[in-house]
Scaffold this active site. Structure first.
Site, PDB file in Angstrom:
ATOM      1  N   LYS A 178       0.857  -1.189   0.000  1.00 52.06           N
ATOM      2  CA  LYS A 178       0.000   0.000   0.000  1.00 52.06           C
ATOM      3  C   LYS A 178       0.884   1.227   0.000  1.00 52.06           C
ATOM      4  CE  LYS A 178      -2.969   3.091   2.345  1.00 52.06           C
ATOM      5  NZ  LYS A 178      -2.051   4.157   1.881  1.00 52.06           N
ATOM      6  N   GLU A 253       7.671  -0.448  12.280  1.00 49.75           N
ATOM      7  CA  GLU A 253       8.805   0.490  12.236  1.00 49.75           C
ATOM      8  C   GLU A 253       8.204   1.882  12.370  1.00 49.75           C
ATOM      9  OE1 GLU A 253      11.932  -0.099  12.174  1.00 49.75           O
ATOM     10  OE2 GLU A 253      11.963  -2.215  11.671  1.00 49.75           O
ATOM     11  N   CYS A 287      12.948   8.993   9.848  1.00 48.04           N
ATOM     12  CA  CYS A 287      12.546   8.420  11.141  1.00 48.04           C
ATOM     13  C   CYS A 287      13.711   8.419  12.115  1.00 48.04           C
ATOM     14  CB  CYS A 287      12.005   7.016  10.931  1.00 48.04           C
ATOM     15  SG  CYS A 287      13.123   5.989   9.985  1.00 48.04           S
ATOM     16  N   GLU A 386       7.964  14.298  17.778  1.00 40.25           N
ATOM     17  CA  GLU A 386       8.515  14.081  16.447  1.00 40.25           C
ATOM     18  C   GLU A 386       7.821  15.041  15.478  1.00 40.25           C
ATOM     19  OE1 GLU A 386       7.421  10.742  14.018  1.00 40.25           O
ATOM     20  OE2 GLU A 386       9.487  10.387  13.436  1.00 40.25           O
TER      21      GLU A 386
HETATM   22  P1  NAD Z   1       1.297   7.456   8.682  1.00 34.72           P
HETATM   23  O1  NAD Z   1       1.341   6.592   9.888  1.00 34.72           O
HETATM   24  O2  NAD Z   1       0.354   8.589   8.660  1.00 34.72           O
HETATM   25  O3  NAD Z   1       0.975   6.596   7.365  1.00 34.72           O
HETATM   26  C1  NAD Z   1       1.690   5.433   7.027  1.00 34.72           C
HETATM   27  C2  NAD Z   1       0.820   4.551   6.127  1.00 34.72           C
HETATM   28  O4  NAD Z   1      -0.270   4.013   6.890  1.00 34.72           O
HETATM   29  C3  NAD Z   1       0.191   5.286   4.942  1.00 34.72           C
HETATM   30  O5  NAD Z   1       0.266   4.463   3.798  1.00 34.72           O
HETATM   31  C4  NAD Z   1      -1.262   5.450   5.394  1.00 34.72           C
HETATM   32  O6  NAD Z   1      -2.183   5.574   4.340  1.00 34.72           O
HETATM   33  C5  NAD Z   1      -1.492   4.153   6.156  1.00 34.72           C
HETATM   34  N1  NAD Z   1      -2.637   4.173   7.080  1.00 34.72           N
HETATM   35  C6  NAD Z   1      -3.196   5.248   7.695  1.00 34.72           C
HETATM   36  N2  NAD Z   1      -4.242   4.849   8.468  1.00 34.72           N
HETATM   37  C7  NAD Z   1      -4.336   3.491   8.344  1.00 34.72           C
HETATM   38  C8  NAD Z   1      -5.205   2.499   8.904  1.00 34.72           C
HETATM   39  N3  NAD Z   1      -6.183   2.808   9.746  1.00 34.72           N
HETATM   40  N4  NAD Z   1      -5.003   1.208   8.564  1.00 34.72           N
HETATM   41  C9  NAD Z   1      -3.991   0.859   7.735  1.00 34.72           C
HETATM   42  N5  NAD Z   1      -3.147   1.768   7.157  1.00 34.72           N
HETATM   43  C10 NAD Z   1      -3.304   3.072   7.460  1.00 34.72           C
HETATM   44  O7  NAD Z   1       2.797   7.956   8.476  1.00 34.72           O
HETATM   45  P2  NAD Z   1       3.336   9.222   7.633  1.00 34.72           P
HETATM   46  O8  NAD Z   1       2.920  10.460   8.334  1.00 34.72           O
HETATM   47  O9  NAD Z   1       3.030   9.065   6.199  1.00 34.72           O
HETATM   48  O10 NAD Z   1       4.927   9.001   7.803  1.00 34.72           O
HETATM   49  C11 NAD Z   1       5.661   9.531   8.821  1.00 34.72           C
HETATM   50  C12 NAD Z   1       5.870   8.562   9.984  1.00 34.72           C
HETATM   51  O11 NAD Z   1       6.533   7.372   9.536  1.00 34.72           O
HETATM   52  C13 NAD Z   1       6.796   9.165  11.021  1.00 34.72           C
HETATM   53  O12 NAD Z   1       6.343   8.893  12.327  1.00 34.72           O
HETATM   54  C14 NAD Z   1       8.113   8.450  10.755  1.00 34.72           C
HETATM   55  O13 NAD Z   1       9.007   8.442  11.835  1.00 34.72           O
HETATM   56  C15 NAD Z   1       7.642   7.093  10.387  1.00 34.72           C
HETATM   57  N6  NAD Z   1       8.708   6.354   9.664  1.00 34.72           N
HETATM   58  C16 NAD Z   1       9.344   5.319  10.293  1.00 34.72           C
HETATM   59  C17 NAD Z   1      10.374   4.643   9.656  1.00 34.72           C
HETATM   60  C18 NAD Z   1      11.097   3.493  10.337  1.00 34.72           C
HETATM   61  O14 NAD Z   1      11.680   2.680   9.637  1.00 34.72           O
HETATM   62  N7  NAD Z   1      11.094   3.395  11.643  1.00 34.72           N
HETATM   63  C19 NAD Z   1      10.741   4.997   8.350  1.00 34.72           C
HETATM   64  C20 NAD Z   1      10.075   6.049   7.733  1.00 34.72           C
HETATM   65  C21 NAD Z   1       9.052   6.715   8.412  1.00 34.72           C
END
Ligand code: NAD
Length: 494
Positions: A178, A253, A287, A386
């Site tokens: 996704k 993650e 992240c 964050e």
């Molecule tokens: P997000 O959590 O808003 O979205 C991530 C994904 O989850 C998107 O594809 C979104 O559409 C999906 N999603 C949202 N609601 C959902 C639900 N109810 N069920 C299933 N899927 C759903 O994250 P973001 O704001 O796009 O990205 C930033 C975050 O990601 C930050 O907190 C960052 O630290 C984290 N991040 C972590 C890593 C790591 O490896 N630890 C790497 C990159 C980013």
């Protein structure tokens, strides 16, 4: 306004629109204008993708493919990715605002992740067990799990795809990816390479849309065996609840508020470079961003002055231009979060040494200056929030124990950095820092060979590294009776 580029999703080997024709626009953060039109998957579209992945897992060429043949396809995919790194890097740059020179380099390096897992595909082994029964032999094999739901955020899409689908496919699973609603284009273009590499239809499917209904339908689907999630902690809570519907295994993650500790004996030039890389690289949208820095009181003032002078010289602008060092933020929400948190920090006694606003000459897109905030108090909100932006909280310390306690005083535990010339101290301190990654006299280095992941609210499970392939398998135990005698009476205990 120029014509929008239209994208389609990959379902069962076909490029398709959403069943009801719905789309949403992807914004170029450099201009603040829409540049692409992305399909918004319906529940039925996601169901079709999962069923296709399940079919490909259970029947057809993929189900019967030898591990070494799977490895070959992954190697092809890595090679194609390296060849197309320029094009994919450009698309990711336009869609996310990350610098072209970084996205293109990253796309090329990500090929190594596919090559690494290609090599591991035929090295997954089980055990023979020294079993405690006469005339019995027992052994384990490792079986793939089935359909993997891989849900990713917008930043480093290709990297996140590689660390998820690399081990998942090498182990023999099939995948529904996704894409993020904030940036789906690079992943969809990457989907063309999956076909070209020779993967059978349905082995990898890509759906697009928002959490509702796309993410929810995918992660609650009864045919999904494992959810590999990267994103924020709040979304992760939904994911874990969703997994109660299908008992899918979950790996998370999540975010971070990673501390960087600079001791008085550190090579200051190296530590300033490390700090610049940790918080201003990718405009802080990483992240593992080192968004809190702890400076020993003996070097505090000099370090802060040097860092401020370096930050003032950072070239902000068009991320496609080679001379640019920092592009915009990917979303307006992140820009707002930076503005809100910095305003609160000032109210709470923080001093802004540089930045804290949009650059005057760049007010069309979502640019934010590299920002350095001196924080007198560890308890200030900015120190544990964050922001996913180029905002550094600077704090002072005197004693080793004190800085370890402060570094650990957070709900997160993803990454950390230590700068010191004393290797004994570095090893002593790293042992006490509760984070999944500790970089000593360096920062923001990753490799397919090294595990990646966090503690506490930064999630669980690990990506990259040889172990990851085992996470996409489950042992099967096989018992063999070697006795020449028939099986005994089950009601006589022996
Ligand atoms: P997000 O959590 O808003 O979205 C991530 C994904 O989850 C998107 O594809 C979104 O559409 C999906 N999603 C949202 N609601 C959902 C639900 N109810 N069920 C299933 N899927 C759903 O994250 P973001 O704001 O796009 O990205 C930033 C975050 O990601 C930050 O907190 C960052 O630290 C984290 N991040 C972590 C890593 C790591 O490896 N630890 C790497 C990159 C980013």
């Amino acid at each position: 306004m120029s014509e929008l580029t239209n994208y389609q999703m990959l379902v069962d080997g076909d490029w398709v629109d959403a069943g009801d024709g719905a789309t949403f626009e992807s914004i170029n953060p450099t201009t603040g204008e829409a540049w692409a039109r992305i399909p918004a998957a319906t529940e039925q579209d996601v169901d079709r993708a999962v069923r296709a992945a399940h079919r490909a897992f259970s029947e057809g060429p993929w189900a019967n493919m030898l591990p070494s043949q799977r490895g070959k396809l992954l190697r092809n995919l890595g090679d194609l990715l390296a060849d197309k790194s320029e094009d994919l890097g450009r698309t990711e740059c336009v869609d996310t605002g990350k610098m072209f020179k970084e996205t293109r380099w990253q796309a090329k390096y990500i090929a190594e992740f596919f090559h690494f897992y290609a090599g591991l595909a035929d090295k997954v082994t089980g055990d023979t067990l020294p079993i405690d029964k006469p005339d019995m032999m027992a052994m384990t094999t490792r079986e793939p799990l089935g359909v993997i739901a891989a849900v990713v955020p917008w930043n480093s899409q290709l990297f996140l795809v590689a660390v998820k689908i690399g081990p998942a496919l090498a182990a023999g699973n099939t995948v529904v990816l996704k894409a993020s609603e904030h940036a789906s284009a690079a992943m969809l273009e990457f989907g063309r390479l999956i076909e070209e590499a020779g993967f059978p239809p349905g082995v990898v499917n890509i759906v697009c849309g928002f959490g509702e209904p796309c993410g929810r339908t995918l992660t609650t689907h009864p045919l999904v065996a494992r959810i590999s999630f990267t994103g924020g902690p709040e979304t992760a809570r939904h994911i874990v609840r969703n997994s109660a519907e299908n008992f899918a295994e979950v790996s998370l993650e999540l975010g971070g508020k990673s501390p960087v500790v600079v001791f008085e004996d550190a090579n200051l030039e190296s530590a300033v470079n490390g700090s610049m890389a940790s918080i201003f690289g990718a405009s802080g949208q990483s992240c593992v961003a080192g968004s809190r820095i702890y400076l020993h009181e003996k070097i505090h003032d000099k370090f802060l002055a040097d860092l401020t002078s370096r930050a003032q010289k950072i070239v902000i602008g068009d991320p496609l231009a080679e001379e640019t060092q920092m592009g915009p933020l990917c979303t307006l929400g992140q820009l707002n979060a930076c503005e809100t948190q910095v305003a609160k920090a000032i109210e709470q006694g923080g001093t802004v040494h540089h930045g804290g606003r949009q650059p005057a000459h760049l007010n069309a897109g979502w640019f934010y200056e590299p920002t350095i905030v001196e924080c007198p108090d560890q308890k200030m909100e900015i120190v544990d929030s964050e922001m996913f932006g180029p905002v550094l909280s600077v704090l002072r310390f005197k004693e080793e124990d004190e800085v370890i306690a402060k570094a650990n005083d957070t709900k997160y535990g993803l990454a950390s950095g230590i700068f010191t010339a004393d290797i004994g101290r570095a090893l002593r301190v790293q042992k006490q820092i509760r984070a999944g990654i500790v970089w000593i006299n360096t920062y923001r280095v990753v490799s397919p060979i090294a595990e990646f992941g966090g503690f506490k609210d930064s999630g669980y499970g690990r990506e990259s590294g040889a172990q990851a392939i085992y996470d996409y398998t489950r042992p099967k135990t096989i018992w063999i009776n070697t006795s020449p005698e028939p099986m005994g009476n089950p009601f006589v205990m022996r």
